[in-house]
Design a protein around this motif. Structure first.
Motif, PDB file in Angstrom:
ATOM      1  N   ALA A  10       0.893  -1.165   0.078  1.00 10.36           N
ATOM      2  CA  ALA A  10      -0.079   0.025  -0.040  1.00 10.36           C
ATOM      3  C   ALA A  10       0.998   1.188  -0.130  1.00 10.36           C
ATOM      4  O   ALA A  10       0.584   2.277  -0.810  1.00 10.36           O
ATOM      5  CB  ALA A  10      -0.958  -0.088   1.037  1.00 10.36           C
ATOM      6  N   ALA A  11       1.844   1.127   0.848  1.00 12.06           N
ATOM      7  CA  ALA A  11       2.812   2.339   0.882  1.00 12.06           C
ATOM      8  C   ALA A  11       3.366   2.649  -0.336  1.00 12.06           C
ATOM      9  O   ALA A  11       3.523   3.580  -1.038  1.00 12.06           O
ATOM     10  CB  ALA A  11       3.878   2.126   1.834  1.00 12.06           C
ATOM     11  N   LYS A  12       3.911   1.438  -1.187  1.00  6.91           N
ATOM     12  CA  LYS A  12       4.738   1.676  -2.114  1.00  6.91           C
ATOM     13  C   LYS A  12       3.740   2.025  -3.423  1.00  6.91           C
ATOM     14  O   LYS A  12       4.176   2.615  -4.514  1.00  6.91           O
ATOM     15  CB  LYS A  12       5.426   0.317  -2.703  1.00  6.91           C
ATOM     16  CG  LYS A  12       6.496   0.000  -1.671  1.00  6.91           C
ATOM     17  CD  LYS A  12       7.394  -1.412  -2.309  1.00  6.91           C
ATOM     18  CE  LYS A  12       8.660  -1.397  -1.613  1.00  6.91           C
ATOM     19  NZ  LYS A  12       9.359  -2.721  -1.911  1.00  6.91           N
ATOM     20  N   SER A  13       2.526   1.493  -3.168  1.00  9.34           N
ATOM     21  CA  SER A  13       1.549   1.983  -4.446  1.00  9.34           C
ATOM     22  C   SER A  13       1.463   3.538  -4.739  1.00  9.34           C
ATOM     23  O   SER A  13       0.970   4.085  -5.607  1.00  9.34           O
ATOM     24  CB  SER A  13       0.100   1.695  -4.003  1.00  9.34           C
ATOM     25  OG  SER A  13      -0.489   2.308  -3.162  1.00  9.34           O
ATOM     26  N   SER A  52       3.893  10.366   8.767  1.00  6.71           N
ATOM     27  CA  SER A  52       2.738  10.038   9.554  1.00  6.71           C
ATOM     28  C   SER A  52       1.297   9.694   8.593  1.00  6.71           C
ATOM     29  O   SER A  52       0.825   8.719   9.015  1.00  6.71           O
ATOM     30  CB  SER A  52       2.316  10.563  10.836  1.00  6.71           C
ATOM     31  OG  SER A  52       2.088  11.967  10.767  1.00  6.71           O
ATOM     32  N   GLY A  53       1.123  10.685   7.763  1.00  2.00           N
ATOM     33  CA  GLY A  53       0.152  10.265   6.741  1.00  2.00           C
ATOM     34  C   GLY A  53       0.222   9.343   6.072  1.00  2.00           C
ATOM     35  O   GLY A  53      -0.778   8.581   5.678  1.00  2.00           O
ATOM     36  N   ALA A  58      -1.174   3.483   4.763  1.00  2.00           N
ATOM     37  CA  ALA A  58      -0.433   2.189   4.227  1.00  2.00           C
ATOM     38  C   ALA A  58      -1.026   1.062   5.539  1.00  2.00           C
ATOM     39  O   ALA A  58      -1.794   0.164   4.813  1.00  2.00           O
ATOM     40  CB  ALA A  58       0.969   2.316   4.453  1.00  2.00           C
ATOM     41  N   PHE A  59      -1.339   1.561   6.557  1.00  2.00           N
ATOM     42  CA  PHE A  59      -1.667   0.327   7.544  1.00  2.00           C
ATOM     43  C   PHE A  59      -3.087   0.318   7.576  1.00  2.00           C
ATOM     44  O   PHE A  59      -3.748  -0.689   7.552  1.00  2.00           O
ATOM     45  CB  PHE A  59      -1.272   0.893   8.848  1.00  2.00           C
ATOM     46  CG  PHE A  59       0.130   0.295   9.374  1.00  2.00           C
ATOM     47  CD1 PHE A  59      -0.020  -0.573  10.273  1.00  2.00           C
ATOM     48  CD2 PHE A  59       1.371   0.966   8.906  1.00  2.00           C
ATOM     49  CE1 PHE A  59       1.306  -1.176  10.592  1.00  2.00           C
ATOM     50  CE2 PHE A  59       2.390   0.472   9.385  1.00  2.00           C
ATOM     51  CZ  PHE A  59       2.528  -0.462  10.105  1.00  2.00           C
ATOM     52  N   TRP A  60      -4.041   1.266   7.038  1.00  2.00           N
ATOM     53  CA  TRP A  60      -5.356   1.213   6.904  1.00  2.00           C
ATOM     54  C   TRP A  60      -5.694   0.456   5.637  1.00  2.00           C
ATOM     55  O   TRP A  60      -6.512  -0.463   5.844  1.00  2.00           O
ATOM     56  CB  TRP A  60      -5.896   2.749   6.867  1.00  2.00           C
ATOM     57  CG  TRP A  60      -7.283   2.608   6.865  1.00  2.00           C
ATOM     58  CD1 TRP A  60      -8.220   3.217   5.742  1.00  2.00           C
ATOM     59  CD2 TRP A  60      -8.347   2.343   7.746  1.00  2.00           C
ATOM     60  NE1 TRP A  60      -9.625   2.917   5.828  1.00  2.00           N
ATOM     61  CE2 TRP A  60      -9.673   2.499   7.241  1.00  2.00           C
ATOM     62  CE3 TRP A  60      -8.288   1.622   9.091  1.00  2.00           C
ATOM     63  CZ2 TRP A  60     -10.761   2.072   8.034  1.00  2.00           C
ATOM     64  CZ3 TRP A  60      -9.578   1.589   9.691  1.00  2.00           C
ATOM     65  CH2 TRP A  60     -10.634   1.497   9.251  1.00  2.00           C
ATOM     66  N   LYS A  61      -4.984   0.935   4.413  1.00  2.59           N
ATOM     67  CA  LYS A  61      -5.371   0.464   3.259  1.00  2.59           C
ATOM     68  C   LYS A  61      -4.978  -1.178   3.202  1.00  2.59           C
ATOM     69  O   LYS A  61      -5.497  -1.977   2.561  1.00  2.59           O
ATOM     70  CB  LYS A  61      -4.648   1.080   2.064  1.00  2.59           C
ATOM     71  CG  LYS A  61      -4.697   0.561   0.731  1.00  2.59           C
ATOM     72  CD  LYS A  61      -6.001   1.067   0.141  1.00  2.59           C
ATOM     73  CE  LYS A  61      -5.933   0.838  -1.427  1.00  2.59           C
ATOM     74  NZ  LYS A  61      -7.201   1.018  -2.007  1.00  2.59           N
ATOM     75  N   GLY A  62      -3.660  -1.453   3.671  1.00  2.00           N
ATOM     76  CA  GLY A  62      -3.076  -2.799   3.767  1.00  2.00           C
ATOM     77  C   GLY A  62      -3.629  -3.690   4.736  1.00  2.00           C
ATOM     78  O   GLY A  62      -3.621  -4.813   4.615  1.00  2.00           O
ATOM     79  N   ALA A  63      -3.973  -3.172   5.883  1.00  2.00           N
ATOM     80  CA  ALA A  63      -4.264  -4.146   6.796  1.00  2.00           C
ATOM     81  C   ALA A  63      -5.608  -3.679   7.780  1.00  2.00           C
ATOM     82  O   ALA A  63      -6.082  -4.447   8.907  1.00  2.00           O
ATOM     83  CB  ALA A  63      -3.237  -4.155   7.644  1.00  2.00           C
ATOM     84  N   GLY A  64      -6.127  -2.655   7.110  1.00  2.00           N
ATOM     85  CA  GLY A  64      -7.390  -2.295   7.882  1.00  2.00           C
ATOM     86  C   GLY A  64      -7.155  -1.842   9.253  1.00  2.00           C
ATOM     87  O   GLY A  64      -8.283  -1.850  10.232  1.00  2.00           O
ATOM     88  N   LYS A  65      -5.984  -1.416   9.715  1.00  2.00           N
ATOM     89  CA  LYS A  65      -5.626  -1.099  10.874  1.00  2.00           C
ATOM     90  C   LYS A  65      -5.459   0.381  11.265  1.00  2.00           C
ATOM     91  O   LYS A  65      -4.913   1.002  10.573  1.00  2.00           O
ATOM     92  CB  LYS A  65      -4.365  -1.885  11.499  1.00  2.00           C
ATOM     93  CG  LYS A  65      -3.815  -1.609  12.819  1.00  2.00           C
ATOM     94  CD  LYS A  65      -2.673  -2.309  13.196  1.00  2.00           C
ATOM     95  CE  LYS A  65      -2.118  -2.061  14.531  1.00  2.00           C
ATOM     96  NZ  LYS A  65      -2.879  -2.165  15.708  1.00  2.00           N
TER      97      LYS A  65
END
Length: 107
Positions: A10-13, A52-53, A58-65
């Motif tokens: 997600a971050a790399k996207s 932090s943004g 990345a954590f929300w998109k990639g893991a729903g966290k």
């Protein structure tokens, strides 16, 4: 771990899309305009992410966290570990010279 790989993906996207570093920019829903930093840089017209943004996205998109929208919340939202034991996907924090928590992503 699949969740770790999804967070990193997600971050790399977001790479190569022309987003700028933007103080206060970005979050769960992706890039946004920032605002004036403590040192006086006005990023209100800069569209992109700050550290932090991007990690929040990345954590929300990639893991729903949900890990929080600023570095202080992110540093306190997860497990603490020693630097020597870090693994890909770990989010580590340190104190920057302007006395605010900062984050880094281990890849």
């Amino acid at each position: 771990c699949r969740a770790t790989q999804s967070v990193i993906a997600a971050a790399k996207s977001q790479m190569g899309k022309g987003y700028l570093y933007s103080w206060g920019g970005g979050g769960k829903n992706g890039p946004s305009y920032g605002f004036t930093s403590p040192s006086g840089y006005n990023d209100a017209k800069r569209y992109g992410y700050d550290c932090s943004g991007l990690t929040e996205f990345a954590f929300w998109k990639g893991a729903g966290k949900s890990i929080g929208g600023y570095s202080g919340a992110q540093v306190s939202s997860g497990k603490h570990y020693s630097f020597a034991n870090r693994k890909p996907g770990d989010l580590g924090g340190h104190i920057a010279s302007f006395s605010s928590a900062s984050t880094e992503q281990v890849t």
